[in-house]
Design an enzyme around this catalytic site. Structure first.
Site: not given
Ligand code: NAP
Ligand code: MG
Length: 512
Positions: A191, A266, A300, A401
């Site tokens: 997804k 991650e 990230c 963050e």
């Molecule tokens: P996010 O809001 O946590 O969303 C990540 C994914 O999870 C999206 O596909 C989102 O879907 C989905 N999601 C949200 N709520 C969910 C739930 N209750 N159940 C299942 N899936 C759910 O993060 P983001 O805004 O996309 O990305 C930014 C974050 O990612 C930052 O904190 C960044 O540091 C972190 N990141 C970490 C790494 C690493 O490797 N450490 C790499 C890149 C990014 P929808 O968006 O469709 O709602």
């Protein structure tokens, strides 16, 4: 109306023509049973509708998991080197399509073209790397404690893997998940983030074109709670790989644990870059700009704290701010642009909120801090590169963050003080040190408590064959990239072959 098997009918609206993209389940491009769709807009110009995607629900996810389960029966028996050949072909196709896919990515998420080319390149690198691993899924053989007995450990696939991806590396991160999973013999349901389904879709399309059999890779687009959450409890999913925020990651990990799924998280970062008095300052300034404002600070691994020793503090700030002010912000499709928009309005509002927070905490706003909305920029989510100085490490802008183009510069006395500041944080993803002193460099490599440390380079720039991930709230100990991914997507089976023709009892039959 134009149709093709990939996208279905083209919708012709009054002002826009947008493709409708479908889910890919069991080798077919299908609509969601919900009958609902959502729009993927260009964050640099919301008049640009990139595509219309399926707003999937549990029934779609269940269908994808069922397809992946059926496909697993055969895929796990395909010899790994043959699986790897398909991945190798995918790499070659990605090279041919690199420019188109990079443009798609800039349109759907805003980062500048040179960076989206890097994102697609990362998927290519990952494909070549894991294609090579197809002939290297090594396991140990070891002497048995008993005579005429052979002992070894072999890697087995896990089964159906559920994958949930963020929007900031919309092809690279899905490639880190899909490609090692496939070479190990798993089948996948992915997804993508609702903000960036197209780039993941493009990757899945390539895999399908390269010959991945039906049902082996499935993509279900939609929102997290509708199309991600159903994977977490499904009894036929054996592993969950999640990249995203720490708060969602906590829920993912807790839920997946109920059915004992393997789970790789991650998560977020708040990455420090230390600049010591003896550093090459030109290099540190260059690195600090790229680290903080590359991908609009939405990595990230973004450099979000720059910890500078007092001897060079004033000079560093003066020169750094001068350069930050010169960065050109705009639509990433224009090659002269340095920094694109925030991913969406919510993120922009949050970034601007942190500017207020920083000011109310008493940090000094040295440049930026405002939305950019003159001319065409008003159609996007643009903001100035923003630099706070004299930041106290305890302030919220130094602890939380932000995920935007906002960097905090913090003074420090010496390396020891810098490491203390660097480590005193909830996260532990990336870290960096600028120095010419090899002794200090090695001490920092040992003492910075993070998954990644760069010496004389900023906190961004990971290569695909090394472990990627972090400590503390950045994850749960797994690593993507390199062999860590093979570890996650396979499990060990110990195999004993007794050719003595008699019952031998381990630990009991001993000649003392
Ligand atoms: P996010 O809001 O946590 O969303 C990540 C994914 O999870 C999206 O596909 C989102 O879907 C989905 N999601 C949200 N709520 C969910 C739930 N209750 N159940 C299942 N899936 C759910 O993060 P983001 O805004 O996309 O990305 C930014 C974050 O990612 C930052 O904190 C960044 O540091 C972190 N990141 C970490 C790494 C690493 O490797 N450490 C790499 C890149 C990014 P929808 O968006 O469709 O709602
Ligand atoms: Mg978008």
């Amino acid at each position: 109306m134009a149709t093709d098997t990939l996208t279905g009918p083209t919708i012709v609206g009054s002002a826009t023509r947008a493709k409708v993209y479908k889910n890919f389940i069991d080798g077919e491009w299908v609509e969601s049973v919900s009958g609902q769709t959502f729009e993927n807009l260009n964050p640099a110009d919301t008049r640009d509708l990139v595509g219309i995607f399926q707003r999937s629900v549990k029934a779609d996810v269940d269908a994808a998991i069922a397809a992946a389960k059926r496909a697993y029966a055969k895929w796990r028996l395909v010899p790994a080197p043959r699986r790897a050949e398909i991945i190798y072909r995918a790499a070659e196709m990605l090279i041919e399509r690199k420019e188109d896919y990079s443009r798609d990515m800039t349109r759907e998420m805003g980062k500048v073209l040179k960076e989206t080319r890097g994102d697609v390149q990362e998927a290519i690198d990952t494909a070549y790397y894991f294609a090579g691993e197809g002939r290297r899924l090594f396991g140990p053989t070891t002497p048995s404690e008993l005579p005429n007995k052979f002992a070894m450990a072999i890697r087995q696939p896990l089964g159906v893997c559920g994958m949930i991806a963020p929007w900031n590396f919309p092809m690279a991160i899905p490639s880190w998940k899909l490609l090692p999973a496939l070479v190990c013999g798993n089948t996948c349901v992915i997804k993508p983030a609702q903000d960036t389904p197209l780039s993941t879709y493009n990757l899945v399309k390539v895999l399908s074109d390269a010959g991945v059999p039906k049902g082996v890779v499935n993509i279900v687009s939609g929102f997290g709670a509708d199309a991600g959450a159903p994977m977490l409890e499904h009894p036929d999913v054996r592993a969950i790989s999640f990249t995203g925020s720490s708060s969602v990651g906590r829920t993912i990990g807790t839920t997946a644990a109920q059915s004992f799924k393997h789970c790789s998280l991650e998560l977020g970062g708040k990455n420090p870059m230390i600049v010591l008095d003896d550093a090459n300052l030109d290099l540190a300034i260059e690195g600090g700009l790229w680290g903080a404002f590359g991908t609009t600070g939405q990595r990230c691994t973004a450099t979000s704290r720059i910890i500078v020793q007092k001897g060079v503090y004033s000079e560093f700030i003066e020169r750094y701010v001068e350069r930050a002010k010169q960065l050109k912000v705009g639509n990433g499709l224009d090659e002269s642009i340095d920094m694109g928009p925030a991913i969406n309005e919510r993120q922009l509002i949050s970034d601007l909120k942190y500017v207020e927070i920083g000011q109310s905490e008493g940090a000094r706003l040295k440049c930026g801090g405002h939305r950019l909305d003159s001319g065409d920029l008003r159609h996007g989510f643009f903001m100035e590169p923003t630099v706070f100085v004299d930041v106290n490490p305890k302030m919220r802008i130094a602890q939380e963050e932000i995920f935007g183009p906002v960097v905090s510069i913090i003074p420090c006395d010496d390396l020891e003080d810098a490491i203390e500041i660097a480590n005193n944080i909830e996260y532990g993803l990336s870290s960096a040190l600028y120095t010419r002193d090899v002794n200090k460099a090695f001490a920092a490599m040992r003492d910075l408590y993070a998954g990644i440390t760069y010496i004389n380079a900023p906190t961004i720039g990971a290569e695909v064959h090394l472990p990627f991930g972090g400590t503390k709230a950045t994850g749960n100990g797994h690593r993507e990239g390199g062999l860590g991914a093979i570890e996650f997507y396979s499990e060990w089976k110990a195999v004993y072959v007794d050719y003595s023709d008699r019952l031998q009892k381990a630990q009991i039959d001993r000649v003392d």
